[in-house]
Enzyme design. Structure first.
Site, mmCIF file in Angstrom:
data_model
loop_
_atom_site.group_PDB
_atom_site.id
_atom_site.type_symbol
_atom_site.label_atom_id
_atom_site.label_comp_id
_atom_site.label_asym_id
_atom_site.label_seq_id
_atom_site.Cartn_x
_atom_site.Cartn_y
_atom_site.Cartn_z
ATOM 1 C CG HIS A 30 -2.101 -0.997 0.962
ATOM 2 N ND1 HIS A 30 -3.222 -0.706 0.231
ATOM 3 C CD2 HIS A 30 -2.239 -2.285 1.357
ATOM 4 C CE1 HIS A 30 -4.011 -1.767 0.202
ATOM 5 N NE2 HIS A 30 -3.434 -2.743 0.870
ATOM 6 C CB THR A 31 4.354 1.964 -0.361
ATOM 7 O OG1 THR A 31 4.689 0.740 -1.026
ATOM 8 C CG2 THR A 31 4.512 1.775 1.137
ATOM 9 C CG ASP A 32 1.169 0.566 -5.556
ATOM 10 O OD1 ASP A 32 0.328 0.853 -4.667
ATOM 11 O OD2 ASP A 32 0.924 -0.251 -6.474
ATOM 12 C CG LEU A 121 -0.459 -14.883 -5.627
ATOM 13 C CD1 LEU A 121 -0.178 -16.360 -5.916
ATOM 14 C CD2 LEU A 121 0.659 -14.302 -4.768
ATOM 15 C CG ASP A 166 -0.392 -5.337 -8.636
ATOM 16 O OD1 ASP A 166 0.535 -5.293 -7.805
ATOM 17 O OD2 ASP A 166 -1.596 -5.359 -8.324
ATOM 18 C CE1 TYR A 215 -5.044 -1.247 -3.338
ATOM 19 C CE2 TYR A 215 -6.074 0.570 -4.518
ATOM 20 C CZ TYR A 215 -4.961 -0.211 -4.252
ATOM 21 O OH TYR A 215 -3.770 0.049 -4.881
HETATM 22 C C1 GLA Z 1 -3.126 -4.129 -5.127
HETATM 23 C C2 GLA Z 1 -2.919 -2.965 -6.105
HETATM 24 C C3 GLA Z 1 -1.472 -2.488 -6.076
HETATM 25 C C4 GLA Z 1 -1.015 -2.207 -4.644
HETATM 26 C C5 GLA Z 1 -1.347 -3.378 -3.717
HETATM 27 C C6 GLA Z 1 -1.049 -3.072 -2.273
HETATM 28 O O1 GLA Z 1 -2.403 -5.232 -5.553
HETATM 29 O O2 GLA Z 1 -3.250 -3.353 -7.416
HETATM 30 O O3 GLA Z 1 -1.329 -1.352 -6.884
HETATM 31 O O4 GLA Z 1 -1.568 -1.013 -4.172
HETATM 32 O O5 GLA Z 1 -2.707 -3.748 -3.822
HETATM 33 O O6 GLA Z 1 0.312 -2.887 -2.070
#
Ligand code: GLA
Length: 388
Positions: A30-32, A121, A166, A215
Protein backbone atom coordinates in the site's frame (compact mmCIF):
# COMPACT_ATOMS: atom_id res chain seq x y z
CA UNK A 1 -2.79 -24.12 -26.25
CA UNK A 2 -2.52 -24.30 -30.04
CA UNK A 3 -4.78 -27.36 -30.09
CA UNK A 4 -7.26 -25.75 -27.73
CA UNK A 5 -7.28 -22.67 -29.94
CA UNK A 6 -7.97 -24.64 -33.07
CA UNK A 7 -10.75 -26.62 -31.40
CA UNK A 8 -12.36 -23.39 -30.32
CA UNK A 9 -11.93 -21.23 -33.42
CA UNK A 10 -11.36 -23.71 -36.26
CA UNK A 11 -8.08 -22.25 -37.49
CA UNK A 12 -4.94 -21.14 -35.70
CA UNK A 13 -3.24 -19.48 -38.67
CA UNK A 14 -1.31 -16.37 -37.72
CA UNK A 15 -1.35 -17.37 -34.06
CA UNK A 16 0.82 -15.52 -31.57
CA UNK A 17 1.07 -16.32 -27.87
CA UNK A 18 2.02 -13.85 -25.17
CA UNK A 19 2.77 -14.40 -21.50
CA UNK A 20 2.67 -12.06 -18.52
CA UNK A 21 3.44 -13.13 -14.94
CA UNK A 22 1.69 -12.62 -11.61
CA UNK A 23 3.72 -11.37 -8.70
CA UNK A 24 4.33 -11.63 -5.01
CA UNK A 25 5.29 -8.45 -3.21
CA UNK A 26 8.01 -9.08 -0.62
CA UNK A 27 7.64 -5.75 1.19
CA UNK A 28 6.27 -2.25 0.55
CA UNK A 29 2.50 -2.76 0.79
CA UNK A 30 0.00 0.00 0.00
CA UNK A 31 2.91 2.32 -0.74
CA UNK A 32 2.70 2.39 -4.54
CA UNK A 33 -0.29 4.75 -4.83
CA UNK A 34 1.53 6.97 -2.31
CA UNK A 35 4.45 7.15 -4.78
CA UNK A 36 6.74 5.20 -2.44
CA UNK A 37 8.78 2.02 -2.75
CA UNK A 38 7.85 -1.63 -3.36
CA UNK A 39 9.84 -4.84 -3.73
CA UNK A 40 7.94 -7.43 -5.76
CA UNK A 41 9.12 -10.49 -7.67
CA UNK A 42 7.47 -11.78 -10.84
CA UNK A 43 6.30 -15.38 -10.44
CA UNK A 44 6.39 -18.38 -12.72
CA UNK A 45 2.59 -18.31 -12.46
CA UNK A 46 1.41 -16.45 -15.54
CA UNK A 47 -1.41 -15.61 -17.93
CA UNK A 48 -1.07 -16.69 -21.56
CA UNK A 49 -3.02 -14.96 -24.31
CA UNK A 50 -3.16 -16.59 -27.74
CA UNK A 51 -4.43 -14.40 -30.56
CA UNK A 52 -5.04 -14.84 -34.29
CA UNK A 53 -6.71 -12.51 -36.81
CA UNK A 54 -10.44 -12.95 -37.37
CA UNK A 55 -12.31 -11.97 -40.52
CA UNK A 56 -15.62 -10.81 -39.02
CA UNK A 57 -14.68 -7.47 -37.45
CA UNK A 58 -14.97 -8.82 -33.92
CA UNK A 59 -12.73 -9.12 -30.92
CA UNK A 60 -13.64 -12.44 -29.38
CA UNK A 61 -12.28 -13.55 -25.97
CA UNK A 62 -12.52 -17.00 -24.50
CA UNK A 63 -11.45 -17.57 -20.90
CA UNK A 64 -10.59 -21.19 -20.16
CA UNK A 65 -10.94 -20.66 -16.43
CA UNK A 66 -14.38 -19.09 -16.71
CA UNK A 67 -15.39 -21.31 -19.66
CA UNK A 68 -16.92 -18.27 -21.21
CA UNK A 69 -16.68 -16.38 -24.53
CA UNK A 70 -17.42 -12.69 -25.09
CA UNK A 71 -17.44 -10.92 -28.46
CA UNK A 72 -17.33 -7.20 -29.23
CA UNK A 73 -17.39 -5.20 -32.46
CA UNK A 74 -13.99 -3.60 -32.91
CA UNK A 75 -15.76 -0.57 -34.38
CA UNK A 76 -17.75 -0.07 -31.16
CA UNK A 77 -14.92 -0.40 -28.62
CA UNK A 78 -14.81 3.31 -27.80
CA UNK A 79 -18.50 3.33 -26.87
CA UNK A 80 -18.37 0.39 -24.44
CA UNK A 81 -19.00 0.88 -20.75
CA UNK A 82 -17.76 -1.41 -17.94
CA UNK A 83 -19.83 -4.57 -17.49
CA UNK A 84 -18.35 -5.54 -14.08
CA UNK A 85 -17.16 -8.73 -15.68
CA UNK A 86 -13.67 -10.22 -16.31
CA UNK A 87 -13.84 -8.97 -19.91
CA UNK A 88 -13.57 -5.39 -18.54
CA UNK A 89 -9.82 -5.99 -18.15
CA UNK A 90 -8.98 -6.82 -21.77
CA UNK A 91 -11.56 -4.33 -23.09
CA UNK A 92 -10.16 -1.55 -20.92
CA UNK A 93 -6.70 -2.42 -22.20
CA UNK A 94 -7.83 -2.52 -25.85
CA UNK A 95 -9.27 0.99 -25.47
CA UNK A 96 -6.00 2.29 -24.02
CA UNK A 97 -3.97 0.63 -26.79
CA UNK A 98 -6.27 2.32 -29.33
CA UNK A 99 -5.91 5.67 -27.53
CA UNK A 100 -2.15 5.42 -28.03
CA UNK A 101 -2.84 5.31 -31.76
CA UNK A 102 -2.57 1.55 -32.41
CA UNK A 103 -5.65 0.34 -34.28
CA UNK A 104 -7.21 -2.73 -32.68
CA UNK A 105 -7.44 -5.54 -35.20
CA UNK A 106 -10.33 -8.02 -35.17
CA UNK A 107 -9.06 -11.19 -33.47
CA UNK A 108 -9.94 -14.45 -31.83
CA UNK A 109 -8.34 -14.71 -28.41
CA UNK A 110 -7.85 -17.56 -25.97
CA UNK A 111 -6.89 -16.82 -22.37
CA UNK A 112 -5.27 -19.41 -20.12
CA UNK A 113 -3.90 -18.59 -16.68
CA UNK A 114 -2.04 -20.30 -13.89
CA UNK A 115 -2.29 -17.26 -11.62
CA UNK A 116 -5.03 -18.08 -9.12
CA UNK A 117 -7.76 -15.43 -9.24
CA UNK A 118 -8.48 -13.35 -6.15
CA UNK A 119 -5.31 -14.65 -4.51
CA UNK A 120 -3.47 -11.33 -4.22
CA UNK A 121 -0.91 -12.60 -6.75
CA UNK A 122 -2.04 -10.08 -9.33
CA UNK A 123 -4.02 -12.13 -11.80
CA UNK A 124 -5.55 -8.84 -13.03
CA UNK A 125 -2.25 -7.28 -14.06
CA UNK A 126 -1.13 -10.55 -15.67
CA UNK A 127 -4.31 -10.49 -17.76
CA UNK A 128 -3.94 -6.80 -18.61
CA UNK A 129 -0.30 -7.00 -19.68
CA UNK A 130 -0.66 -10.21 -21.69
CA UNK A 131 -3.75 -8.77 -23.40
CA UNK A 132 -1.95 -5.52 -24.22
CA UNK A 133 0.87 -7.46 -25.89
CA UNK A 134 -1.70 -9.48 -27.82
CA UNK A 135 -3.47 -6.34 -29.08
CA UNK A 136 -0.15 -4.80 -30.04
CA UNK A 137 0.91 -8.08 -31.70
CA UNK A 138 4.49 -7.03 -32.27
CA UNK A 139 3.93 -3.28 -32.58
CA UNK A 140 6.47 -1.72 -30.24
CA UNK A 141 5.60 0.22 -27.12
CA UNK A 142 8.21 1.20 -24.52
CA UNK A 143 7.97 -1.18 -21.54
CA UNK A 144 7.08 1.62 -19.12
CA UNK A 145 4.30 2.81 -21.45
CA UNK A 146 2.98 -0.74 -21.52
CA UNK A 147 2.79 -0.87 -17.72
CA UNK A 148 1.19 2.58 -17.56
CA UNK A 149 -1.45 1.88 -20.17
CA UNK A 150 -2.48 -1.26 -18.29
CA UNK A 151 -2.68 0.68 -15.02
CA UNK A 152 -4.83 3.32 -16.74
CA UNK A 153 -7.16 0.57 -18.02
CA UNK A 154 -7.62 -0.73 -14.48
CA UNK A 155 -8.09 2.70 -12.94
CA UNK A 156 -10.29 4.24 -15.61
CA UNK A 157 -12.28 1.34 -17.09
CA UNK A 158 -12.34 -1.32 -14.38
CA UNK A 159 -12.68 1.41 -11.75
CA UNK A 160 -10.01 0.25 -9.29
CA UNK A 161 -7.71 3.14 -8.22
CA UNK A 162 -4.62 0.91 -8.08
CA UNK A 163 -0.97 1.93 -8.03
CA UNK A 164 1.59 0.91 -10.63
CA UNK A 165 3.27 -2.02 -8.84
CA UNK A 166 1.44 -4.99 -10.34
CA UNK A 167 1.60 -3.91 -13.98
CA UNK A 168 5.18 -2.71 -13.59
CA UNK A 169 6.52 -5.97 -12.18
CA UNK A 170 4.56 -7.99 -14.72
CA UNK A 171 6.45 -6.08 -17.42
CA UNK A 172 9.86 -5.68 -15.75
CA UNK A 173 10.17 -8.94 -13.76
CA UNK A 174 13.54 -10.64 -13.91
CA UNK A 175 14.69 -14.19 -13.23
CA UNK A 176 16.57 -14.65 -9.94
CA UNK A 177 15.84 -11.08 -8.81
CA UNK A 178 13.42 -9.02 -6.84
CA UNK A 179 12.74 -5.57 -8.29
CA UNK A 180 12.80 -2.47 -6.11
CA UNK A 181 10.51 0.06 -7.77
CA UNK A 182 10.44 3.75 -7.03
CA UNK A 183 6.78 4.43 -7.74
CA UNK A 184 7.39 8.14 -8.27
CA UNK A 185 10.36 8.20 -10.66
CA UNK A 186 9.15 4.85 -12.09
CA UNK A 187 12.72 3.61 -12.10
CA UNK A 188 13.79 0.32 -10.63
CA UNK A 189 16.81 -1.63 -9.60
CA UNK A 190 17.27 -5.36 -9.41
CA UNK A 191 17.79 -6.78 -5.95
CA UNK A 192 19.58 -10.09 -5.69
CA UNK A 193 18.21 -12.01 -2.73
CA UNK A 194 20.44 -14.16 -0.52
CA UNK A 195 20.87 -17.72 -1.83
CA UNK A 196 20.16 -19.29 1.50
CA UNK A 197 16.48 -18.35 1.62
CA UNK A 198 13.26 -19.34 -0.09
CA UNK A 199 9.96 -17.48 -0.29
CA UNK A 200 6.68 -19.37 -0.21
CA UNK A 201 3.22 -17.89 -0.77
CA UNK A 202 0.33 -19.49 1.12
CA UNK A 203 -3.16 -18.88 -0.22
CA UNK A 204 -5.94 -18.42 2.33
CA UNK A 205 -8.37 -19.30 -0.48
CA UNK A 206 -10.60 -16.42 0.64
CA UNK A 207 -11.25 -12.97 -0.77
CA UNK A 208 -13.50 -10.93 1.47
CA UNK A 209 -16.11 -8.74 -0.22
CA UNK A 210 -14.69 -5.68 1.52
CA UNK A 211 -11.48 -5.72 -0.54
CA UNK A 212 -12.49 -3.29 -3.32
CA UNK A 213 -14.28 -0.68 -1.20
CA UNK A 214 -11.67 -0.77 1.59
CA UNK A 215 -8.92 -0.20 -0.99
CA UNK A 216 -10.71 2.94 -2.18
CA UNK A 217 -11.15 4.07 1.44
CA UNK A 218 -7.42 3.69 2.09
CA UNK A 219 -6.57 5.72 -1.00
CA UNK A 220 -8.90 8.48 0.29
CA UNK A 221 -7.51 8.28 3.85
CA UNK A 222 -3.97 8.72 2.53
CA UNK A 223 -5.11 11.78 0.54
CA UNK A 224 -6.69 13.20 3.72
CA UNK A 225 -3.41 12.65 5.58
CA UNK A 226 -1.49 14.53 2.88
CA UNK A 227 -3.89 17.51 3.08
CA UNK A 228 -3.42 17.72 6.86
CA UNK A 229 0.37 17.39 6.58
CA UNK A 230 0.49 20.19 4.00
CA UNK A 231 -0.71 22.67 6.64
CA UNK A 232 2.77 22.46 8.15
CA UNK A 233 4.80 21.02 5.26
CA UNK A 234 3.33 22.54 2.09
CA UNK A 235 5.94 20.86 -0.10
CA UNK A 236 4.70 17.35 0.78
CA UNK A 237 2.94 16.18 -2.37
CA UNK A 238 2.37 12.62 -1.14
CA UNK A 239 3.17 10.41 1.86
CA UNK A 240 6.38 9.54 0.03
CA UNK A 241 7.71 12.98 0.96
CA UNK A 242 7.07 12.65 4.69
CA UNK A 243 9.49 11.28 7.30
CA UNK A 244 8.28 9.55 10.45
CA UNK A 245 9.39 12.45 12.65
CA UNK A 246 7.58 14.99 10.44
CA UNK A 247 4.48 12.85 10.63
CA UNK A 248 4.67 12.74 14.41
CA UNK A 249 4.82 16.52 14.56
CA UNK A 250 1.56 16.91 12.61
CA UNK A 251 -0.35 13.86 13.85
CA UNK A 252 -2.59 16.04 16.03
CA UNK A 253 -3.81 17.90 12.92
CA UNK A 254 -5.64 14.83 11.64
CA UNK A 255 -8.09 12.24 12.98
CA UNK A 256 -6.32 9.40 14.84
CA UNK A 257 -7.41 6.87 12.23
CA UNK A 258 -5.93 8.90 9.39
CA UNK A 259 -2.69 9.31 11.37
CA UNK A 260 -2.44 5.53 11.77
CA UNK A 261 -2.94 4.97 8.06
CA UNK A 262 -0.23 7.52 7.30
CA UNK A 263 2.12 5.95 9.85
CA UNK A 264 1.83 2.61 8.10
CA UNK A 265 2.73 4.08 4.71
CA UNK A 266 5.61 6.24 5.95
CA UNK A 267 7.19 3.44 7.97
CA UNK A 268 6.56 0.82 5.30
CA UNK A 269 8.49 2.94 2.83
CA UNK A 270 11.38 3.02 5.28
CA UNK A 271 11.16 -0.74 5.74
CA UNK A 272 11.65 -1.36 2.01
CA UNK A 273 15.03 0.39 2.11
CA UNK A 274 15.95 -1.41 5.31
CA UNK A 275 14.98 -4.78 3.84
CA UNK A 276 17.08 -4.22 0.72
CA UNK A 277 20.05 -3.18 2.88
CA UNK A 278 19.63 -6.23 5.15
CA UNK A 279 19.44 -8.45 2.08
CA UNK A 280 22.67 -6.97 0.70
CA UNK A 281 24.54 -7.77 3.89
CA UNK A 282 22.91 -11.20 4.17
CA UNK A 283 21.22 -10.38 7.47
CA UNK A 284 18.42 -12.92 7.28
CA UNK A 285 17.17 -12.29 10.81
CA UNK A 286 16.73 -8.56 10.13
CA UNK A 287 14.91 -9.30 6.86
CA UNK A 288 12.53 -11.60 8.71
CA UNK A 289 11.85 -9.03 11.43
CA UNK A 290 11.02 -6.39 8.82
CA UNK A 291 8.50 -8.73 7.19
CA UNK A 292 6.79 -9.27 10.52
CA UNK A 293 6.83 -5.54 11.33
CA UNK A 294 5.20 -4.91 7.95
CA UNK A 295 2.47 -7.41 8.71
CA UNK A 296 1.74 -5.99 12.17
CA UNK A 297 1.48 -2.53 10.68
CA UNK A 298 -0.93 -3.74 7.98
CA UNK A 299 -2.89 -5.62 10.62
CA UNK A 300 -3.21 -2.88 13.26
CA UNK A 301 -2.52 0.50 11.63
CA UNK A 302 -3.65 0.02 8.05
CA UNK A 303 -6.28 -2.62 8.91
CA UNK A 304 -6.25 -4.51 5.63
CA UNK A 305 -5.52 -7.96 7.04
CA UNK A 306 -8.08 -10.54 8.13
CA UNK A 307 -8.39 -13.49 10.49
CA UNK A 308 -7.13 -16.02 7.93
CA UNK A 309 -4.03 -14.00 7.03
CA UNK A 310 -3.19 -13.29 10.68
CA UNK A 311 -3.58 -16.98 11.49
CA UNK A 312 -1.20 -18.00 8.68
CA UNK A 313 1.41 -15.45 9.77
CA UNK A 314 1.22 -16.46 13.44
CA UNK A 315 1.43 -20.15 12.55
CA UNK A 316 4.34 -19.58 10.17
CA UNK A 317 6.30 -17.80 12.89
CA UNK A 318 6.00 -20.86 15.13
CA UNK A 319 7.53 -23.18 12.51
CA UNK A 320 11.20 -24.08 12.49
CA UNK A 321 13.32 -22.43 9.79
CA UNK A 322 10.98 -19.47 9.23
CA UNK A 323 12.58 -15.99 9.28
CA UNK A 324 9.44 -13.94 8.76
CA UNK A 325 5.99 -13.83 7.25
CA UNK A 326 3.44 -11.24 6.17
CA UNK A 327 0.33 -10.73 4.09
CA UNK A 328 1.08 -9.72 0.50
CA UNK A 329 -0.97 -7.70 -1.99
CA UNK A 330 -4.08 -5.66 -1.27
CA UNK A 331 -5.24 -7.76 1.71
CA UNK A 332 -8.63 -8.98 3.04
CA UNK A 333 -7.68 -12.48 1.95
CA UNK A 334 -5.32 -13.71 -0.72
CA UNK A 335 -1.83 -14.82 0.24
CA UNK A 336 0.86 -14.52 2.84
CA UNK A 337 4.52 -14.64 1.87
CA UNK A 338 6.94 -16.43 4.16
CA UNK A 339 10.72 -16.28 4.10
CA UNK A 340 12.38 -19.47 5.26
CA UNK A 341 15.34 -21.81 5.00
CA UNK A 342 15.01 -23.80 1.75
CA UNK A 343 15.52 -27.09 3.61
CA UNK A 344 12.63 -26.23 5.93
CA UNK A 345 10.15 -25.67 3.09
CA UNK A 346 8.66 -29.15 3.00
CA UNK A 347 8.01 -29.43 6.71
CA UNK A 348 6.64 -25.88 6.64
CA UNK A 349 4.20 -26.78 3.85
CA UNK A 350 2.90 -29.79 5.74
CA UNK A 351 2.52 -28.06 9.05
CA UNK A 352 0.92 -24.88 7.81
CA UNK A 353 -1.54 -26.79 5.63
CA UNK A 354 -2.53 -29.04 8.50
CA UNK A 355 -3.11 -26.26 11.00
CA UNK A 356 -5.03 -24.12 8.50
CA UNK A 357 -7.26 -27.05 7.60
CA UNK A 358 -7.96 -27.73 11.26
CA UNK A 359 -8.82 -24.11 11.93
CA UNK A 360 -10.81 -23.19 8.78
CA UNK A 361 -11.70 -26.54 7.15
CA UNK A 362 -10.08 -25.31 3.95
CA UNK A 363 -6.92 -26.60 2.29
CA UNK A 364 -4.57 -23.72 1.50
CA UNK A 365 -2.56 -23.73 -1.73
CA UNK A 366 1.17 -23.09 -1.58
CA UNK A 367 3.39 -21.62 -4.27
CA UNK A 368 7.16 -21.47 -4.33
CA UNK A 369 8.09 -17.92 -5.38
CA UNK A 370 10.73 -18.36 -8.08
CA UNK A 371 11.64 -14.93 -9.43
CA UNK A 372 10.78 -15.07 -13.14
CA UNK A 373 11.02 -13.01 -16.29
CA UNK A 374 8.56 -10.28 -17.19
CA UNK A 375 6.06 -10.30 -20.03
CA UNK A 376 7.11 -11.54 -23.45
CA UNK A 377 5.97 -13.07 -26.71
CA UNK A 378 6.33 -16.85 -26.43
CA UNK A 379 5.46 -18.00 -29.93
CA UNK A 380 4.42 -16.81 -33.37
CA UNK A 381 3.25 -18.92 -36.33
CA UNK A 382 2.40 -18.02 -39.92
CA UNK A 383 0.55 -21.28 -40.37
CA UNK A 384 0.43 -24.26 -38.13
CA UNK A 385 0.79 -27.80 -39.41
CA UNK A 386 -2.05 -30.02 -38.22
CA UNK A 387 -1.29 -32.16 -35.20
CA UNK A 388 0.54 -35.42 -35.63
C1 GLA B 1 -3.13 -4.13 -5.13
C2 GLA B 1 -2.92 -2.97 -6.11
C3 GLA B 1 -1.47 -2.49 -6.08
C4 GLA B 1 -1.02 -2.21 -4.64
C5 GLA B 1 -1.35 -3.38 -3.72
C6 GLA B 1 -1.05 -3.07 -2.27
O1 GLA B 1 -2.40 -5.23 -5.55
O2 GLA B 1 -3.25 -3.35 -7.42
O3 GLA B 1 -1.33 -1.35 -6.88
O4 GLA B 1 -1.57 -1.01 -4.17
O5 GLA B 1 -2.71 -3.75 -3.82
O6 GLA B 1 0.31 -2.89 -2.07
Amino acid sequence: MIEAFRRLYGSADGLRVFRAPGRVNLIGEHTDYNFGFVLPVALDLATFVATAPSADGKLRFHSEQREETRAFDVAHLAGLTPAHHWSDYPIGVAREVARLGFAIQPANILIRSTVPEGSGLSSSAALEVSSALAFLSGREVAPLELAKLCQRAEREFVGMPCGIMDQYISVFGREHSAVEIDCRSLEHRLVKLPDRVAFVAVNTMVKHALAGSAYKDRVAECAAAVSAIQQKFPAAASLRDVTSSQLESVASLMPALVARRARHVVMEDERVGQFVAASARGDLAAMGELLVASHRSLQHDYEVSCEELDFLVDQALSIDGVYGSRMTGGGFGGCTVTMLRPDAAEAFANRIARSYEQRFQVTPRLYRCNPSAGAQQCASFETIPTAG
